[in-house]
Design an enzyme around this catalytic site. Structure first.
Site, PDB file in Angstrom:
ATOM      1  N   ASP A 143      54.728  64.914  36.905  1.00 18.32           N
ATOM      2  CA  ASP A 143      53.346  64.419  36.883  1.00 18.32           C
ATOM      3  C   ASP A 143      53.062  63.529  35.676  1.00 18.32           C
ATOM      4  O   ASP A 143      51.951  63.521  35.144  1.00 18.32           O
ATOM      5  CB  ASP A 143      52.330  65.581  36.893  1.00 18.32           C
ATOM      6  CG  ASP A 143      52.641  66.579  37.986  1.00 18.32           C
ATOM      7  OD1 ASP A 143      52.888  66.143  39.115  1.00 18.32           O
ATOM      8  OD2 ASP A 143      52.649  67.791  37.704  1.00 18.32           O
ATOM      9  N   LYS A 155      54.558  58.683  37.281  1.00 17.09           N
ATOM     10  CA  LYS A 155      55.701  57.868  37.710  1.00 17.09           C
ATOM     11  C   LYS A 155      55.303  56.875  38.803  1.00 17.09           C
ATOM     12  O   LYS A 155      55.856  55.795  38.883  1.00 17.09           O
ATOM     13  CB  LYS A 155      56.823  58.760  38.252  1.00 17.09           C
ATOM     14  CG  LYS A 155      57.508  59.576  37.181  1.00 17.09           C
ATOM     15  CD  LYS A 155      58.749  60.281  37.705  1.00 17.09           C
ATOM     16  CE  LYS A 155      58.500  61.582  38.413  1.00 17.09           C
ATOM     17  NZ  LYS A 155      57.945  62.671  37.638  1.00 17.09           N
TER      18      LYS A 155
HETATM   19  P1  IMP Z   1      59.831  74.237  43.414  1.00 15.70           P
HETATM   20  O1  IMP Z   1      60.423  72.911  43.057  1.00 15.70           O
HETATM   21  O2  IMP Z   1      58.862  74.174  44.570  1.00 15.70           O
HETATM   22  O3  IMP Z   1      60.863  75.305  43.588  1.00 15.70           O
HETATM   23  O4  IMP Z   1      58.930  74.723  42.158  1.00 15.70           O
HETATM   24  C1  IMP Z   1      59.511  75.100  40.922  1.00 15.70           C
HETATM   25  C2  IMP Z   1      58.658  74.627  39.760  1.00 15.70           C
HETATM   26  O5  IMP Z   1      58.680  73.210  39.691  1.00 15.70           O
HETATM   27  C3  IMP Z   1      57.184  75.017  39.838  1.00 15.70           C
HETATM   28  O6  IMP Z   1      56.703  75.258  38.533  1.00 15.70           O
HETATM   29  C4  IMP Z   1      56.517  73.770  40.409  1.00 15.70           C
HETATM   30  O7  IMP Z   1      55.155  73.701  40.052  1.00 15.70           O
HETATM   31  C5  IMP Z   1      57.340  72.694  39.710  1.00 15.70           C
HETATM   32  N1  IMP Z   1      57.365  71.421  40.450  1.00 15.70           N
HETATM   33  C6  IMP Z   1      58.078  71.120  41.541  1.00 15.70           C
HETATM   34  N2  IMP Z   1      57.866  69.843  41.907  1.00 15.70           N
HETATM   35  C7  IMP Z   1      57.019  69.322  41.011  1.00 15.70           C
HETATM   36  C8  IMP Z   1      56.458  68.003  40.824  1.00 15.70           C
HETATM   37  O8  IMP Z   1      56.718  67.061  41.573  1.00 15.70           O
HETATM   38  N3  IMP Z   1      55.614  67.868  39.765  1.00 15.70           N
HETATM   39  C9  IMP Z   1      55.359  68.881  38.894  1.00 15.70           C
HETATM   40  N4  IMP Z   1      55.870  70.108  39.019  1.00 15.70           N
HETATM   41  C10 IMP Z   1      56.691  70.326  40.064  1.00 15.70           C
END
Ligand code: IMP
Length: 429
Positions: A13, A16
């Site tokens: 975030d 990008k």
């Molecule tokens: P997952 O990728 O859904 O397994 O989430 C794992 C961690 O990565 C969590 O804390 C999510 O909030 C974070 N996360 C995953 N994708 C993003 C993104 O695109 N932006 C910010 N945080 C992300």
């Protein structure tokens, strides 16, 4: 001709979308190499807003867009995103989208498992996006995944499905859930196969040919280095390697293809989901950063946690990702603050640290050492040259460069594309 690899330098975030869109408009190919539809990239083109989760950002402008083998692909999310773009007048065709045929699939059982685990973990919750990202990567490295190429051989999938279902049935039983509805899974795969296969192929070959022809490749990273499964705040991370080095392995190009590595870095810090965050502000300033910066997640709508710029974390991110230069974003969110703090080190008990420790207990226990700078009252929003920035804002940027040991290539001063100060063009190498 130089290629460019864009990665997030914090917890995702970082803004990008705008920068990737600007670079994508000048690239011949845009390539995703890790993650899946957990990403959220917002593009504003000619007044229209496009929200992408899985598709590379070049797709809106019709630039050849590639999903590499390092991505985990949810075919139903893909179809929904393609449908949403079609409704906005953007056609996604096999001429504009190529998907690696060795890319593993995210299946409904992965989404189930992600949610079951999160719901059962109470305080230990990771705060995932619940898109099934982690469970899909687990099946990939566990050699149980169904991959894009398997969709062309559904008749022969029996033994693979036996192993996959046996694994998931055991996990589901632990949560008191019924076994996988295998007939339904097979039927769903059968229904979606043709849609996915129209885009599928050996993209490593397409990319290598493009490289030989001197075409400009933009590698579009998702999430951020602090969410990297090795280098991030483990276990509060995503399940892929988000560092620039993944651009090679996640696509089938050698490491020299990465070119200019552009780290996107926000002028303060945010994070969604759980996990350590040394400079987090639980006060009126944190609130103000969140409001002025519109800090709500693109994918899940969750409120982001906000805090001061942490130069220790960013210096580490830049180093492990081999960043060439940074794009500093959202500087205007700091406008009007009397004082601005930068974290320059940590204390851990009696120790002073110049790096972020690996152990989660230590990560949670470090206390930031701050340097305080005077803020600026003028607006930096929309500045397009150094001359339009207040002297104090320039001092802040210069101090960041010094502390993170990496030069600024771009400063972004609003979501508008023109509101950018260009110091060094990444495509010029
Ligand atoms: P997952 O990728 O859904 O397994 O989430 C794992 C961690 O990565 C969590 O804390 C999510 O909030 C974070 N996360 C995953 N994708 C993003 C993104 O695109 N932006 C910010 N945080 C992300």
């Amino acid at each position: 001709m130089a290629n460019v690899t864009v990665i997030g330098g914090q917890w995702g975030d970082e803004g990008k979308g705008k920068i990737v869109d600007w670079l994508a408009s000048r690239a011949d190919l845009v390539v995703r190499f890790q993650g899946g539809h957990n990403a959220g990239h917002t593009l504003v083109i000619d007044g229209q807003t496009y929200k992408l989760s899985l598709l590379p950002s070049g797709i809106v402008r019709g630039t050849l867009s590639v999903i590499g083998n390092g991505v985990v692909l949810d075919p139903w999310a893909l179809k929904a995103e393609v449908g949403k773009l079609a409704a906005q007048g953007v056609a996604v065709t096999p001429e504009t989208l190529r998907i690696a045929d060795n890319c593993p699939l995210i299946l409904p059982i992965h989404r189930d498992l992600d949610a079951l685990r999160e719901d059962a973990s109470g305080q230990g919750k990771i705060g995932t996006t619940r898109r099934g990202i982690g469970p899909a990567y687990e099946d990939k490295v566990g050699r149980r995944a169904i991959r894009v190429c398997d969709l062309a051989h559904l008749g022969g999938l029996g033994p693979q499905l036996d192993r996959l279902c046996a694994h998931h049935d055991a996990l589901r039983a632990g949560f008191g859930e019924p076994p996988v509805d295998r007939a339904r899974l097979e039927a769903e795969l059968g229904e979606i196969a043709e849609f996915v296969l129209q885009f599928a192929g050996p993209v490593w070959k397409t990319l290598n040919e493009a490289r030989q022809q001197g075409r400009r490749i933009l590698f579009e990273g998702a999430q951020g280095v602090l969410l990297d499964v090795d280098h991030g705040t483990y276990p509060f991370v995503t399940s892929s390697n988000t560092i620039a080095g993944t651009a090679a392995g996640g696509t089938g190009l050698g490491p020299s293809a990465a070119g200019f590595v552009l780290g996107i870095v926000k002028a303060y810090t945010t994070r969604v989901g759980s996990g350590p965050f040394p400079t987090e502000l639980d006060d009126a300033i944190g609130q103000r950063l969140g409001e002025r910066g519109h800090e709500f997640g693109t994918v899940t709508g969750r409120k982001r946690r906000c805090g001061w710029f942490d130069a220790v974390l960013v210096r580490q991110s830049m180093a492990v990702s081999g960043v060439t230069g940074i794009a500093l974003t959202k500087l205007d969110v700091l406008d009007g603050l009397d004082e601005i703090r930068i974290c320059t080190g940590y204390t851990l008990g009696a120790q002073t640290l110049d790096h972020f420790p690996s152990h989660p207990g230590d990560q949670a226990a470090v206390e930031p050492i701050y340097e305080t700078m005077r803020g600026w009252s003028e607006s930096t929003a929309g500045a397009r040259s150094w001359a339009q920035l207040p002297a104090q804002a320039i001092k802040y940027i210069r101090r960041i460069e010094e502390l993170i040991a990496c030069p600024v290539a771009l400063v972004s001063t609003s979501p508008e594309r023109e509101d950018t100060i260009l110091v060094r063009d990444p495509f010029a190498g």
